[in-house]
Scaffold this motif. Structure first.
Motif, PDB file in Angstrom:
ATOM      1  N   SER A 123     167.417 -39.099 -31.852  1.00 19.04           N
ATOM      2  CA  SER A 123     167.188 -40.217 -30.932  1.00 19.04           C
ATOM      3  C   SER A 123     166.233 -39.871 -29.790  1.00 19.04           C
ATOM      4  CB  SER A 123     168.529 -40.704 -30.356  1.00 19.04           C
ATOM      5  OG  SER A 123     169.203 -39.639 -29.703  1.00 19.04           O
ATOM      6  N   MET A 124     165.974 -38.595 -29.542  1.00 19.98           N
ATOM      7  CA  MET A 124     165.080 -38.214 -28.443  1.00 19.98           C
ATOM      8  C   MET A 124     163.705 -37.753 -28.920  1.00 19.98           C
ATOM      9  SD  MET A 124     167.524 -36.402 -25.577  1.00 19.98           S
ATOM     10  CE  MET A 124     168.000 -34.950 -26.521  1.00 19.98           C
ATOM     11  N   MET A 125     163.361 -38.016 -30.198  1.00 20.27           N
ATOM     12  CA  MET A 125     162.114 -37.450 -30.720  1.00 20.27           C
ATOM     13  C   MET A 125     160.868 -38.061 -30.085  1.00 20.27           C
ATOM     14  SD  MET A 125     161.822 -38.996 -34.565  1.00 20.27           S
ATOM     15  CE  MET A 125     161.697 -40.753 -34.893  1.00 20.27           C
ATOM     16  N   ARG A 126     160.916 -39.312 -29.644  1.00 19.80           N
ATOM     17  CA  ARG A 126     159.734 -39.892 -28.989  1.00 19.80           C
ATOM     18  C   ARG A 126     159.474 -39.262 -27.626  1.00 19.80           C
ATOM     19  NH1 ARG A 126     157.429 -44.747 -29.670  1.00 19.80           N
ATOM     20  NH2 ARG A 126     157.889 -45.288 -27.501  1.00 19.80           N
ATOM     21  N   LYS A 127     160.488 -38.657 -27.051  1.00 14.44           N
ATOM     22  CA  LYS A 127     160.349 -38.002 -25.753  1.00 14.44           C
ATOM     23  C   LYS A 127     160.056 -36.511 -25.904  1.00 14.44           C
ATOM     24  CE  LYS A 127     160.860 -37.468 -21.233  1.00 14.44           C
ATOM     25  NZ  LYS A 127     159.904 -38.012 -20.255  1.00 14.44           N
ATOM     26  N   PHE A 128     160.738 -35.841 -26.853  1.00 17.57           N
ATOM     27  CA  PHE A 128     160.662 -34.380 -26.935  1.00 17.57           C
ATOM     28  C   PHE A 128     160.188 -33.849 -28.285  1.00 17.57           C
ATOM     29  CE2 PHE A 128     164.137 -35.197 -23.807  1.00 17.57           C
ATOM     30  CZ  PHE A 128     163.522 -34.639 -22.699  1.00 17.57           C
ATOM     31  N   GLY A 129     159.935 -34.718 -29.258  1.00 15.99           N
ATOM     32  CA  GLY A 129     159.563 -34.241 -30.577  1.00 15.99           C
ATOM     33  C   GLY A 129     160.789 -33.887 -31.404  1.00 15.99           C
ATOM     34  N   LEU A 130     160.579 -33.100 -32.443  1.00 15.59           N
ATOM     35  CA  LEU A 130     161.640 -32.721 -33.368  1.00 15.59           C
ATOM     36  C   LEU A 130     162.420 -31.517 -32.870  1.00 15.59           C
ATOM     37  CD1 LEU A 130     159.541 -32.805 -36.666  1.00 15.59           C
ATOM     38  CD2 LEU A 130     160.929 -34.665 -35.731  1.00 15.59           C
ATOM     39  N   GLY A 131     163.564 -31.285 -33.500  1.00 17.54           N
ATOM     40  CA  GLY A 131     164.285 -30.051 -33.244  1.00 17.54           C
ATOM     41  C   GLY A 131     163.424 -28.847 -33.567  1.00 17.54           C
ATOM     42  N   ALA A 132     162.673 -28.922 -34.663  1.00 14.47           N
ATOM     43  CA  ALA A 132     161.803 -27.816 -35.074  1.00 14.47           C
ATOM     44  C   ALA A 132     160.659 -27.575 -34.094  1.00 14.47           C
ATOM     45  CB  ALA A 132     161.241 -28.080 -36.471  1.00 14.47           C
ATOM     46  N   ASP A 133     160.282 -28.595 -33.349  1.00 21.66           N
ATOM     47  CA  ASP A 133     159.247 -28.436 -32.328  1.00 21.66           C
ATOM     48  C   ASP A 133     159.774 -27.704 -31.100  1.00 21.66           C
ATOM     49  OD1 ASP A 133     157.447 -29.924 -33.890  1.00 21.66           O
ATOM     50  OD2 ASP A 133     158.129 -31.816 -33.036  1.00 21.66           O
ATOM     51  N   ASN A 134     161.074 -27.563 -31.021  1.00 20.68           N
ATOM     52  CA  ASN A 134     161.717 -26.948 -29.862  1.00 20.68           C
ATOM     53  C   ASN A 134     162.506 -25.699 -30.274  1.00 20.68           C
ATOM     54  OD1 ASN A 134     161.407 -28.980 -27.388  1.00 20.68           O
ATOM     55  ND2 ASN A 134     161.655 -30.193 -29.255  1.00 20.68           N
ATOM     56  N   TYR A 192     158.488 -44.209 -34.412  1.00 17.51           N
ATOM     57  CA  TYR A 192     157.747 -42.996 -34.066  1.00 17.51           C
ATOM     58  C   TYR A 192     156.892 -43.262 -32.836  1.00 17.51           C
ATOM     59  CZ  TYR A 192     159.201 -40.018 -37.905  1.00 17.51           C
ATOM     60  OH  TYR A 192     159.932 -39.212 -38.726  1.00 17.51           O
ATOM     61  N   GLY A 193     155.777 -42.564 -32.682  1.00 16.42           N
ATOM     62  CA  GLY A 193     154.978 -42.694 -31.473  1.00 16.42           C
ATOM     63  C   GLY A 193     155.455 -41.736 -30.401  1.00 16.42           C
ATOM     64  N   GLY A 194     154.977 -41.926 -29.169  1.00 19.35           N
ATOM     65  CA  GLY A 194     155.354 -41.040 -28.071  1.00 19.35           C
ATOM     66  C   GLY A 194     154.931 -39.612 -28.343  1.00 19.35           C
ATOM     67  N   LYS A 195     155.823 -38.666 -28.079  1.00 24.09           N
ATOM     68  CA  LYS A 195     155.529 -37.247 -28.272  1.00 24.09           C
ATOM     69  C   LYS A 195     155.174 -36.937 -29.729  1.00 24.09           C
ATOM     70  CE  LYS A 195     155.482 -32.898 -26.849  1.00 24.09           C
ATOM     71  NZ  LYS A 195     156.669 -32.277 -26.215  1.00 24.09           N
ATOM     72  N   MET A 196     155.747 -37.685 -30.651  1.00 23.22           N
ATOM     73  CA  MET A 196     155.483 -37.423 -32.064  1.00 23.22           C
ATOM     74  C   MET A 196     154.009 -37.597 -32.415  1.00 23.22           C
ATOM     75  SD  MET A 196     158.240 -36.432 -33.552  1.00 23.22           S
ATOM     76  CE  MET A 196     157.937 -36.709 -35.288  1.00 23.22           C
ATOM     77  N   SER A 197     153.322 -38.501 -31.723  1.00 24.87           N
ATOM     78  CA  SER A 197     151.904 -38.726 -31.993  1.00 24.87           C
ATOM     79  C   SER A 197     151.004 -37.714 -31.303  1.00 24.87           C
ATOM     80  CB  SER A 197     151.503 -40.139 -31.543  1.00 24.87           C
ATOM     81  OG  SER A 197     152.166 -41.115 -32.318  1.00 24.87           O
ATOM     82  N   LYS A 198     151.553 -36.950 -30.372  1.00 21.32           N
ATOM     83  CA  LYS A 198     150.752 -35.998 -29.606  1.00 21.32           C
ATOM     84  C   LYS A 198     150.767 -34.592 -30.203  1.00 21.32           C
ATOM     85  CE  LYS A 198     151.574 -38.590 -25.330  1.00 21.32           C
ATOM     86  NZ  LYS A 198     152.185 -38.576 -23.970  1.00 21.32           N
ATOM     87  N   ILE A 199     151.635 -34.367 -31.179  1.00 20.09           N
ATOM     88  CA  ILE A 199     151.741 -33.061 -31.815  1.00 20.09           C
ATOM     89  C   ILE A 199     150.929 -33.076 -33.104  1.00 20.09           C
ATOM     90  CG2 ILE A 199     153.326 -31.377 -32.848  1.00 20.09           C
ATOM     91  CD1 ILE A 199     155.509 -32.470 -31.011  1.00 20.09           C
ATOM     92  N   SER A 200     150.111 -32.074 -33.318  1.00 20.85           N
ATOM     93  CA  SER A 200     149.251 -31.997 -34.491  1.00 20.85           C
ATOM     94  C   SER A 200     150.060 -31.970 -35.779  1.00 20.85           C
ATOM     95  CB  SER A 200     148.385 -30.740 -34.403  1.00 20.85           C
ATOM     96  OG  SER A 200     147.752 -30.465 -35.632  1.00 20.85           O
ATOM     97  N   GLU A 201     149.499 -32.560 -36.850  1.00 15.31           N
ATOM     98  CA  GLU A 201     150.159 -32.539 -38.149  1.00 15.31           C
ATOM     99  C   GLU A 201     150.360 -31.129 -38.675  1.00 15.31           C
ATOM    100  OE1 GLU A 201     148.379 -34.908 -41.163  1.00 15.31           O
ATOM    101  OE2 GLU A 201     148.989 -36.816 -40.276  1.00 15.31           O
ATOM    102  N   SER A 202     149.532 -30.205 -38.226  1.00 13.78           N
ATOM    103  CA  SER A 202     149.609 -28.830 -38.721  1.00 13.78           C
ATOM    104  C   SER A 202     150.375 -27.899 -37.784  1.00 13.78           C
ATOM    105  CB  SER A 202     148.200 -28.276 -38.958  1.00 13.78           C
ATOM    106  OG  SER A 202     147.462 -28.259 -37.740  1.00 13.78           O
ATOM    107  N   ALA A 203     150.906 -28.421 -36.679  1.00  8.65           N
ATOM    108  CA  ALA A 203     151.629 -27.580 -35.727  1.00  8.65           C
ATOM    109  C   ALA A 203     152.869 -26.964 -36.375  1.00  8.65           C
ATOM    110  CB  ALA A 203     152.023 -28.386 -34.495  1.00  8.65           C
ATOM    111  N   THR A 204     153.535 -27.726 -37.221  1.00  4.88           N
ATOM    112  CA  THR A 204     154.642 -27.251 -38.048  1.00  4.88           C
ATOM    113  C   THR A 204     154.418 -27.845 -39.436  1.00  4.88           C
ATOM    114  OG1 THR A 204     156.137 -29.139 -37.714  1.00  4.88           O
ATOM    115  CG2 THR A 204     156.182 -27.365 -36.036  1.00  4.88           C
ATOM    116  N   PRO A 205     155.176 -27.457 -40.438  1.00  9.03           N
ATOM    117  CA  PRO A 205     154.999 -28.064 -41.766  1.00  9.03           C
ATOM    118  C   PRO A 205     155.277 -29.562 -41.805  1.00  9.03           C
ATOM    119  CG  PRO A 205     156.156 -25.975 -41.955  1.00  9.03           C
ATOM    120  CD  PRO A 205     156.081 -26.286 -40.481  1.00  9.03           C
ATOM    121  N   PHE A 206     156.062 -30.087 -40.871  1.00  9.06           N
ATOM    122  CA  PHE A 206     156.372 -31.519 -40.817  1.00  9.06           C
ATOM    123  C   PHE A 206     155.114 -32.285 -40.407  1.00  9.06           C
ATOM    124  CE2 PHE A 206     157.693 -35.419 -38.799  1.00  9.06           C
ATOM    125  CZ  PHE A 206     158.805 -35.845 -39.529  1.00  9.06           C
TER     126      PHE A 206
END
Length: 380
Positions: free
Chosen positions: A88-99, A257-271
Motif C-alpha cells: 500500500s505504500m509503494m507509490r510513496k516508497f517503492g517496493l520492499g525490494a527497493d528498500n 502505480y505512478g509516484g515513486k514507482m515511476s521514478k525508479i529505473s526499470e533496470s534498478a532491480t529485476p522488477f
C-alpha cells in the motif's frame, strides 16, 4: 530441492515438483528472528518471518517507522522480497525490494555470503528476480521508512448500478471525487492498525495477532496478472463487467502505480514494471471443493485472461513474478534452454531477464537451484 519461505506460493513450486522426482523441501519456517535498529533506520529479518511479524516488531520499537511491503500479513518475507514485494505504500516508497540494504544467502557451493561477498550482480538479482534460482536467502537487511504517527484509511463500497464505467473513468481522471467519500467513512489510526485494517481484520483487533504467523487453512484458486499502460475504453469496461460476473468465484484487484514507482529505473532491480504503468490487475478465481470444480474455474480464468489481452501491456504482456503462472511457460527438467525459458522470463522481467541469466550462469552454472520457472544458466 524446493525452498519454502514465501507462504503464498501461487503454483506451489516451493513444495511440489512437476518435473523432477524425487525431491526434498528445505523449509525455512523456523527462521523468524527480527532485529530492529531504529537508530539506524534498519532491521535484519530472517526469511521465515511473516510480513505481519516484521510490521509488529517495527511498530513495537517506533510508531513513526514502517516498511513498504505486502498487505497480506501471512506472507513469508523471504520469498516476498525475492519477487519485488509491493504494498500500500509503494507509490510513496517503492517496493520492499527497493528498500533492501543487505542480505545473507547460501550459494550453490554452500557458502554464506553477505552483500560484499556476493557482489553487486547477485545482490541485484535476488531483489526481484524471483525465488529459488540463485540460492537460499537466510536474512534480509531492510531499510525502514518514516510513516506518520497518525494515518487515515477508508473503505467505500459501490455496486455496478452506483458506479458504471463512465463514472469509473471520471474517478480515475479526477482524483476520486466520484467515490462520494464522507467523514463517517474515514477514521484516523496508527500505521500498525492500518496494516490490520487493510488486511481485513475486524475493528478492535490487537496487533499481537500478527505474531500468529502463517495460516493453516487450505485455499484453492488460480490467479493471473496484467499490467495496464493505456486507459481501458468505457465501452470495453462495460463488456468487462459482464464477463466478470459469469464466474462465481472471481476477484480482481487493481493496484495503482505512478509516484515513486515511476521514478525508479526499470533496470534498478529485476522488477521492470515501472514508468508508464497505470496499474496492475490481479485476477483470481477461488473455490472450496477441491478438484470437484477445479477444471471449471481454471478454464474460465484462462478465457477471461484471453479476453483482457487487447487492453493490457504488449510485447511483452507483462506479468508479476510473485503471481507465478505456469500457463505462460515451464522449464523442462535440468535441460532447459535460454530460448525456452524466454517465454516466461521476458514477461516477468522484460530486458532484465538477459542480465538475470548472466548472473545465474556465473553463480550457479550447474543449475543446482531450479524449479519449473527458475532462471536458466547459459550452457558452455
Amino acid at each position: 530441492m524446493r525452498i519454502r519461505s514465501g507462504g503464498h506460493d501461487y503454483e506451489g513450486l516451493s513444495y511440489v515438483s512437476l518435473i523432477e522426482q524425487p525431491f526434498m523441501i528445505l523449509d525455512l519456517v523456523k527462521l523468524r528472528e527480527i532485529d530492529v535498529n531504529i537508530a539506524q533506520n534498519a532491521a535484519w529479518i530472517q526469511a521465515g518471518a511473516t510480513t505481519g511479524e516484521v510490521y509488529y516488531r517495527i511498530s513495537a520499537k517506533s510508531a513513526k517507522h514502517g516498511y513498504p511491503a505486502g498487505i497480506c500479513t501471512s506472507l513469508g518475507i523471504g520469498g516476498h522480497i525475492t519477487g519485488g514485494a509491493y504494498g500500500s505504500m509503494m507509490r510513496k516508497f517503492g517496493l520492499g525490494a527497493d528498500n533492501v540494504l543487505d542480505a545473507k544467502i547460501v550459494d550453490a557451493n554452500g557458502r554464506i555470503l553477505d552483500r560484499k561477498a556476493m557482489g553487486e550482480d547477485l545482490f541485484w538479482a535476488i531483489r526481484g528476480g524471483g525465488g529459488g534460482s540463485f540460492g537460499v536467502i537466510l536474512w534480509w537487511k531492510i531499510q525502514l521508512v518514516h510513516v506518520p504517527q497518525i494515518v487515515t484509511v477508508f473503505t467505500v463500497t459501490k455496486t455496478l448500478e452506483q458506479g458504471r464505467a463512465n463514472r469509473l473513468i471520471k474517478v480515475m481522471k479526477q482524483s476520486f471525487p466520484e467515490l462520494g467519500l464522507k467523514r463517517k467513512d474515514v477514521f484516523e489510526t496508527s500505521w500498525i492498525n492500518s496494516v490490520l485494517y487493510i488486511a481485513g481484520y475486524p475493528d478492535g483487533t490487537k496487533p499481537e495477532i500478527l505474531l500468529q504467523g502463517k495460516p493453516t487453512m487450505k485455499v484453492y484458486f488460480k490467479a493471473k496478472s496484467d499490467f495496464v499502460r493505456k486507459v481501458i475504453p468505457e465501452k470495453s469496461l462495460n463488456s468487462l463487467w459482464k464477463k466478470f460476473l459469469q464466474d462465481d468465484g472471481l476477484l480482481m484487484i487493481w493496484n495503482p502505480y505512478g509516484g515513486k514507482m515511476s521514478k525508479i529505473s526499470e533496470s534498478a532491480t529485476p522488477f521492470p514494471h515501472r514508468k508508464g504503468t497505470l496499474y496492475k490487475v490481479q485476477y483470481a478465481s477461488g473455490w472450496i471443493d477441491g478438484e470437484t470444480s477445479m477444471e471449471k474455474h481454471i478454464d474460465w480464468m484462462r478465457k477471461f485472461y484471453n479476453y483482457m489481452a487487447p487492453y493490457v501491456s504488449k510485447n511483452p504482456r507483462e506479468t508479476y513474478v510473485n503471481y507465478r503462472d505456469l500457463d505462460i511457460g515451464m522449464n523442462l527438467k535440468n535441460s532447459t534452454s535460454f530460448s525456452h525459458a524466454w517465454s516466461f522470463g521476458y514477461r516477468y522481467f522484460k530486458d532484465n531477464f538477459v542480465r538475470l541469466v548472466k548472473v545465474k550462469s556465473k553463480v550457479d552454472p550447474s543449475n543446482f537451484f531450479r524449479h519449473e520457472q527458475s532462471i536458466p544458466p547459459l550452457k558452455g
